[in-house]
Design a protein around this motif. Structure first.
Motif, PDB file in Angstrom:
ATOM      1  N   GLY A 117       0.795  -1.213   0.000  1.00 52.24           N
ATOM      2  CA  GLY A 117       0.000   0.000   0.000  1.00 52.24           C
ATOM      3  C   GLY A 117       0.832   1.268   0.000  1.00 52.24           C
ATOM      4  O   GLY A 117       2.053   1.246  -0.193  1.00 52.24           O
ATOM      5  N   ASP A 118       0.160   2.396   0.244  1.00 47.47           N
ATOM      6  CA  ASP A 118       0.816   3.698   0.244  1.00 47.47           C
ATOM      7  C   ASP A 118       1.715   3.853   1.468  1.00 47.47           C
ATOM      8  O   ASP A 118       1.408   3.360   2.563  1.00 47.47           O
ATOM      9  N   GLY A 119       2.824   4.581   1.268  1.00 45.66           N
ATOM     10  CA  GLY A 119       3.625   5.019   2.396  1.00 45.66           C
ATOM     11  C   GLY A 119       3.065   6.331   2.903  1.00 45.66           C
ATOM     12  O   GLY A 119       2.936   7.298   2.148  1.00 45.66           O
ATOM     13  N   PHE A 120       2.698   6.380   4.153  1.00 47.08           N
ATOM     14  CA  PHE A 120       2.017   7.566   4.681  1.00 47.08           C
ATOM     15  C   PHE A 120       2.891   8.809   4.630  1.00 47.08           C
ATOM     16  O   PHE A 120       2.393   9.928   4.635  1.00 47.08           O
ATOM     17  N   ARG A 121       4.217   8.637   4.600  1.00 42.50           N
ATOM     18  CA  ARG A 121       5.096   9.807   4.514  1.00 42.50           C
ATOM     19  C   ARG A 121       4.951  10.480   3.153  1.00 42.50           C
ATOM     20  O   ARG A 121       4.934  11.703   3.050  1.00 42.50           O
TER      21      ARG A 121
ATOM     22  N   ASP B   3      -4.440  11.624  17.651  1.00 47.09           N
ATOM     23  CA  ASP B   3      -3.050  11.677  18.097  1.00 47.09           C
ATOM     24  C   ASP B   3      -2.338  10.332  17.965  1.00 47.09           C
ATOM     25  O   ASP B   3      -1.288  10.116  18.581  1.00 47.09           O
ATOM     26  N   GLU B   4      -2.896   9.427  17.207  1.00 46.41           N
ATOM     27  CA  GLU B   4      -2.241   8.154  16.970  1.00 46.41           C
ATOM     28  C   GLU B   4      -1.450   8.219  15.662  1.00 46.41           C
ATOM     29  O   GLU B   4      -1.906   8.790  14.681  1.00 46.41           O
ATOM     30  N   ALA B   5      -0.292   7.612  15.621  1.00 48.08           N
ATOM     31  CA  ALA B   5       0.528   7.565  14.412  1.00 48.08           C
ATOM     32  C   ALA B   5       0.233   6.257  13.670  1.00 48.08           C
ATOM     33  O   ALA B   5       0.576   5.176  14.149  1.00 48.08           O
ATOM     34  N   LEU B   6      -0.454   6.381  12.538  1.00 48.07           N
ATOM     35  CA  LEU B   6      -0.804   5.207  11.743  1.00 48.07           C
ATOM     36  C   LEU B   6       0.365   4.844  10.832  1.00 48.07           C
ATOM     37  O   LEU B   6       0.905   5.692  10.131  1.00 48.07           O
ATOM     38  N   ARG B   7       0.720   3.587  10.826  1.00 50.75           N
ATOM     39  CA  ARG B   7       1.858   3.151  10.018  1.00 50.75           C
ATOM     40  C   ARG B   7       1.518   1.928   9.161  1.00 50.75           C
ATOM     41  O   ARG B   7       2.373   1.135   8.825  1.00 50.75           O
ATOM     42  N   SER B   8       0.266   1.795   8.815  1.00 51.11           N
ATOM     43  CA  SER B   8      -0.148   0.629   8.031  1.00 51.11           C
ATOM     44  C   SER B   8       0.372   0.712   6.601  1.00 51.11           C
ATOM     45  O   SER B   8       0.404   1.778   5.991  1.00 51.11           O
ATOM     46  N   LYS B   9       0.810  -0.433   6.061  1.00 48.91           N
ATOM     47  CA  LYS B   9       1.247  -0.520   4.677  1.00 48.91           C
ATOM     48  C   LYS B   9       0.257  -1.311   3.814  1.00 48.91           C
ATOM     49  O   LYS B   9       0.573  -1.685   2.690  1.00 48.91           O
ATOM     50  N   ASN B  10      -0.916  -1.563   4.383  1.00 48.96           N
ATOM     51  CA  ASN B  10      -1.901  -2.385   3.681  1.00 48.96           C
ATOM     52  C   ASN B  10      -3.072  -1.567   3.152  1.00 48.96           C
ATOM     53  O   ASN B  10      -4.109  -2.128   2.799  1.00 48.96           O
ATOM     54  N   VAL B  11      -2.891  -0.243   3.077  1.00 41.79           N
ATOM     55  CA  VAL B  11      -3.974   0.649   2.651  1.00 41.79           C
ATOM     56  C   VAL B  11      -3.470   1.531   1.513  1.00 41.79           C
ATOM     57  O   VAL B  11      -2.308   1.950   1.503  1.00 41.79           O
ATOM     58  N   ALA B  12      -4.354   1.809   0.531  1.00 42.39           N
ATOM     59  CA  ALA B  12      -3.989   2.654  -0.607  1.00 42.39           C
ATOM     60  C   ALA B  12      -5.167   3.536  -0.991  1.00 42.39           C
ATOM     61  O   ALA B  12      -6.327   3.089  -0.987  1.00 42.39           O
ATOM     62  N   ALA B  13      -4.873   4.785  -1.304  1.00 43.81           N
ATOM     63  CA  ALA B  13      -5.894   5.696  -1.810  1.00 43.81           C
ATOM     64  C   ALA B  13      -6.062   5.476  -3.312  1.00 43.81           C
ATOM     65  O   ALA B  13      -5.084   5.300  -4.034  1.00 43.81           O
ATOM     66  N   VAL B  14      -7.302   5.504  -3.780  1.00 44.65           N
ATOM     67  CA  VAL B  14      -7.577   5.205  -5.189  1.00 44.65           C
ATOM     68  C   VAL B  14      -8.641   6.149  -5.739  1.00 44.65           C
ATOM     69  O   VAL B  14      -9.417   6.749  -4.990  1.00 44.65           O
TER      70      VAL B  14
END
Length: 367
Positions: free
Chosen positions: A52-56, A78-89
């Motif tokens: 998925g997308d890199g949030f950075r 205030d949570e830092a999400l670091r998931s790599k399994n999500v993508a914007a489309v």
């Protein structure tokens, strides 16, 4: 000669639409009001296998994921999400004409961030809007991606485009486009390839089939059909009868050239005037072979690189002049080009030169 024939078959595709072949009106034209509407939406794909997308690099993905979780009752403030399994489309679809609420349509899905693949992903509920800003459908479902991506520590291989995919029947229509087809008094037939002769034949075919003056040619691309002379009729049945009428379409002579693939498509009506053609090629090859000059161990001096350049100029034997007869048919034109004994790529240059000389009587389309 067989070698050149194989070249021409492989890279010179010849379209020969038989003269006089009847075609249905529905295959030549569009009916005014009977068309689809484009839909678009912005959504989120989940369930990816670390592709998925890199949030950075795609902060909008993180914002959208946070908003989705908030709406589902999950507090991620205030949570830092670091998931790599999500993508914007971006989700696109076409709302067919006369689509009713509850019917399903297919959608296309394309990544807009730095996601590497959408394989195995699931599109979360995404509203689809038309140009007027209203929501006409809602899409959701598993994505069928048409590519593959494999990566390691130092290399990555991609086959196809894994960042795009489709969801067959993945959207449900929620709003209908209001259009009372039964109340119209006339309809316009718009030809996909405007031509006065074809438009006149459409008019004649309609009037002849109904035995009265219903159709009038407005211009090269439009034929107006009036239902007033038919009394109380169902316009849908009239259009269904019209679209299956057969006519013989006219078309312009064209030669289409695709530089990327080396494909040449020549229409049946292409004609060429009497012309002489000569073709040859000049090859210039430059090669560098630098030599390192190093002094003796006890001699004064320094190591230097001495450049060495080899230049070769070679002119391959040409074909001389070959004559192509005047007003030749398509088969004569192909036979003449084949007889020249040139490579398919050179045929493109020859056709362009013949057109520039005014001897090729056709529209030259270069893609």
């Amino acid at each position: 000669m067989s070698r050149f024939l194989a070249w021409i078959v492989t890279l010179c595709l010849v379209v020969t639409t038989a003269h006089g072949s009847p075609v249905r009106i529905k295959d030549l034209a569009e009916f005014d009001g009977v068309r689809g509407n484009d839909l678009v939406g912005y959504g989120l794909v989940v369930g990816l296998d670390g592709t998925g997308d890199g949030f950075r690099n795609a902060p909008f993905t993180e914002e959208m994921l946070a908003g989705l979780l908030e709406r589902l009752g999950v507090n991620v403030t205030d949570e830092a999400l670091r998931s790599k399994n999500v993508a914007a489309v971006i989700v696109t679809a076409t709302l067919p004409p006369f689509a009713r609420s509850g019917s399903r349509i297919s959608v296309g899905v394309s990544a807009i961030g730095d996601a590497k693949s959408l394989l195995g992903g699931t599109l979360v509920m995404t509203p689809l809007k038309a140009a007027d800003g209203n929501i006409y459908a809602v899409a959701q479902g598993s994505i069928l991606a048409g590519g593959a991506s494999v990566s390691g520590d130092a290399a990555r291989a991609v086959d196809g485009v894994p960042t795009t995919g489709t969801i067959p029947g993945g959207a449900r229509v929620e709003r209908e486009v209001e259009f009372d087809f039964s109340s119209i008094d006339n309809i316009r037939i718009a030809l996909r390839n405007p031509d006065f002769t074809t438009a006149a034949r459409v008019e004649d075919a309609i009037n002849s089939d109904f035995g009265r003056q219903l159709a009038v040619t407005m211009d090269s691309g439009t034929v107006m059909v009036s239902f007033r002379n038919l009394g109380s009729v169902n316009p849908a049945r009239v259009v269904g009868r019209i679209e299956n009428l057969l006519i013989e379409p006219e078309d312009r002579a064209k030669v289409v050239i695709d530089h990327k693939s080396g494909t040449i498509v020549v229409g049946e009506r292409v004609r060429i005037s009497r012309v002489a053609v000569s073709q040859g090629s000049l090859t210039l090859r430059v090669s560098e072979a630098p030599m390192v000059s190093q002094p003796n161990p006890f001699a004064a001096g320094e190591t230097v690189t001495v450049p060495r350049t080899a230049v070769e100029l070679r002119e391959e034997p040409g074909i001389g002049f070959a004559e192509v007869g005047g007003q030749t048919s398509l088969s004569d034109l192909v036979g003449g080009l084949n007889a020249l004994g040139v490579r398919p790529r050179d045929m493109i240059s020859i056709l362009k030169s013949i057109h520039a000389a005014g001897a090729l009587h056709a529209d030259l389309v270069i893609e």
